[in-house]
Design a protein around this motif. Structure first.
Motif, short mmCIF file in Angstrom:
data_model
loop_
_atom_site.label_atom_id
_atom_site.label_comp_id
_atom_site.label_asym_id
_atom_site.label_seq_id
_atom_site.Cartn_x
_atom_site.Cartn_y
_atom_site.Cartn_z
N ARG A 291 5.45 -4.23 8.18
CA ARG A 291 4.73 -5.48 8.71
C ARG A 291 3.01 -5.19 8.25
O ARG A 291 3.03 -6.08 8.11
CB ARG A 291 4.62 -5.95 10.26
N SER A 292 2.21 -4.41 8.63
CA SER A 292 1.34 -4.25 8.50
C SER A 292 1.10 -3.61 6.86
O SER A 292 -0.51 -3.39 6.96
CB SER A 292 0.60 -3.29 9.21
N GLY A 293 1.52 -4.07 6.52
CA GLY A 293 1.57 -3.17 4.33
C GLY A 293 1.80 -2.14 3.82
O GLY A 293 1.78 -1.46 3.21
N GLY A 294 1.90 -1.18 4.78
CA GLY A 294 2.87 -0.25 4.79
C GLY A 294 4.60 0.03 4.53
O GLY A 294 5.08 -1.13 4.16
N PHE A 295 4.98 1.54 4.59
CA PHE A 295 6.18 1.39 4.41
C PHE A 295 6.67 2.13 5.44
O PHE A 295 6.97 3.34 6.29
CB PHE A 295 6.96 1.91 3.20
N GLY A 296 7.45 1.17 6.41
CA GLY A 296 7.85 2.43 7.97
C GLY A 296 9.39 3.18 7.44
O GLY A 296 10.12 2.75 6.80
N GLN B 42 -8.85 10.89 4.74
CA GLN B 42 -7.04 11.45 3.20
C GLN B 42 -6.72 10.95 3.00
O GLN B 42 -6.07 12.07 2.33
CB GLN B 42 -6.89 12.42 4.81
N MET B 43 -5.59 9.66 3.01
CA MET B 43 -5.48 9.09 2.04
C MET B 43 -5.89 8.91 0.91
O MET B 43 -4.75 9.75 -0.56
CB MET B 43 -5.14 8.11 2.59
N ALA B 44 -7.25 9.14 0.46
CA ALA B 44 -7.68 8.61 -0.74
C ALA B 44 -7.82 10.52 -1.56
O ALA B 44 -7.67 10.01 -2.78
CB ALA B 44 -9.14 8.18 -0.68
N ALA C 110 1.09 -1.58 0.32
CA ALA C 110 0.45 0.52 -0.04
C ALA C 110 1.21 1.30 0.06
O ALA C 110 1.94 1.31 0.39
CB ALA C 110 -0.55 0.02 1.34
N PRO C 111 0.26 2.11 -0.91
CA PRO C 111 0.90 3.73 -1.01
C PRO C 111 1.33 4.12 0.47
O PRO C 111 1.05 5.56 0.29
CB PRO C 111 0.43 3.96 -1.94
N LEU C 112 1.89 3.99 2.00
CA LEU C 112 1.45 4.63 2.76
C LEU C 112 2.37 4.46 3.81
O LEU C 112 3.17 3.65 4.04
CB LEU C 112 0.26 3.61 3.34
N VAL D 183 0.78 8.17 0.73
CA VAL D 183 1.07 9.45 1.33
C VAL D 183 2.20 9.31 2.73
O VAL D 183 2.49 8.33 2.59
CB VAL D 183 -0.59 9.32 2.90
N TRP D 184 2.50 10.05 3.53
CA TRP D 184 3.68 10.59 3.99
C TRP D 184 3.06 10.98 5.71
O TRP D 184 2.70 11.66 5.38
CB TRP D 184 5.10 11.24 3.95
N CYS D 185 3.16 10.27 6.69
CA CYS D 185 1.91 9.90 7.14
C CYS D 185 3.42 9.85 9.06
O CYS D 185 4.01 9.38 8.90
CB CYS D 185 1.08 9.13 7.61
N GLY D 186 2.90 11.67 9.62
CA GLY D 186 3.85 11.45 10.92
C GLY D 186 2.89 11.81 12.00
O GLY D 186 3.15 10.47 12.75
#
Length: 379
Positions: free
Chosen positions: A30-35, A229-231, A13-15, A241-244
């Protein structure tokens, strides 16, 4: 959910989840995003230990690192840079901080503050190279620079290692400089974001950067803490998205509980951009600390890295006292946070936050697809 970002990084996913807590980073991956680990205050030895731990948790899944490498490193006596920098802090500022802590009756720390190595690692040219040595000794998939265009050495070493380079931008002119520097991924960070930000909103900034980026993936950052918001970011043309800030409401995040309690009771209007913590405008939760620096007659915050050197011990004392319930420290307590803080209702596991955002985004995109199909039928 396939985009240019997922193809580049090999994720589901693009998260992108950006956080200083290794536990958050590993759970996002581990949950499908990118840490992405926020490694702005680590010595090389500390960074090596953190990356080693993350790798053990993600079991081959990709992850990244974000370094704070300013365009200009600190200036001082190379023989003793730390002492040289401290000597540049005016006595007026030292007195102001001392008097502020005394007025709020903040006790001394139980252990002395020892700031130095982690700060210089990010501002001294030799320290920066040592951090890069650690980063490229690990199988990172992306390295990001938190302040301005990355130094040429970072880009060169990343390209040689097959590592993507990302950098944050707050204006179109920033994006042009980043692309010229060889950056692969642009993070369009709107003013809603926590930490160092500009003044343009994410809704306005993201399509501007997308139009300039060509084939480079663009990530929207600032004001993204839900699947909806991601959509919306994807609808603006972003590749992800880049989330902090959203991770500050996770159990794994290492922010003190005293700060998290303030987050949970805050509204979206309880943040401000202020240089009073780092010397550069950074969005954070407004507190008595900022009120004191804004009072008439208060000194102007010093430039980075002098301001964090001036206030580092003060914040250690405030954090420790606030955790013990000290009323003065609680009034001063703050941390970097975006305007999405108003949506925080409770703490949750980072993995749950990740999956919920991904699933809700997919559901919203499906709803929009059906809406588009219905509109086409009506026409």
């Amino acid at each position: 959910m396939r985009t240019a970002l997922t193809d580049l990084l090999g994720v589901e996913a693009p998260l992108v989840g950006f956080n200083r807590s290794p536990g958050v980073v590993s759970e996002v991956s581990r949950s499908g995003g990118f840490g992405v680990l926020a490694a702005t205050m680590y010595t090389p030895e500390q960074l090596d230990a953190q990356l080693t731990w993350i790798e053990q948790q993600v079991e081959g899944r990709p992850y990244g690192v974000d370094l704070l490498v300013p365009g200009n490193v600190a200036h001082g006596d190379p023989a003793d840079l730390l002492a040289s920098l401290r000597a540049q802090i005016p006595d007026e500022h030292v007195r102001f901080v001392d008097e502020l802590l005394e007025r709020y009756e903040i006790p001394a720390r139980s252990r002395p503050h020892e700031q130095g190595g982690e700060l210089l690692a990010n501002f001294d040219a030799t320290g920066v190279e040592a951090l890069l040595d650690v980063v490229f000794a690990h199988p990172v998939a992306l390295v990001a620079n938190a302040l301005g265009p990355p130094p040429a050495t970072m880009v060169e070493r990343a390209k040689a290692s097959g590592v993507a380079v990302a950098s944050l931008v707050g204006k179109p002119e920033h994006a042009r400089r980043q692309l010229d520097a060889g950056v692969d991924v642009l993070v369009a960070q709107g003013t809603e974001a926590g930490g160092h930000t500009g003044t343009i909103t994410t809704m306005v900034l993201t399509p501007e950067i997308v139009d300039l980026a060509g084939d480079a993936p663009v990530l929207a950052a600032g004001g993204v803490a839900s699947g909806r918001q991601m959509a919306a970011a994807l609808a603006l043309g972003a590749s992800g998205v880049w989330c902090g800030s959203v991770w500050l409401a996770s159990h794994e995040d290492i922010t003190p509980d005293s700060v998290k309690r303030k987050f949970l009771s805050a509204s979206s209007s309880d943040t401000l951009r202020s240089p009073a913590r780092t010397g550069k405008p950074a969005r954070q939760l407004r507190s008595a600390w900022h009120d004191e620096w804004e009072r008439p007659g208060s000194p102007a915050p010093l430039p980075m890295p002098l301001q964090p050197m001036l206030t580092g011990d003060a914040w250690d004392r405030i954090d420790e006292a606030a955790e013990a319930g000290h009323p003065g420290a609680t009034a001063l307590e703050s941390y970097y946070i975006g305007q999405v803080v108003g949506a925080f209702a409770e703490l949750a596991p980072a993995a749950e936050i990740t999956r919920r955002m991904i699933d809700d985004c997919a559901a919203r995109l499906g709803e929009l697809g059906r809406l588009g199909a219905e509109s086409a039928v009506r026409v």
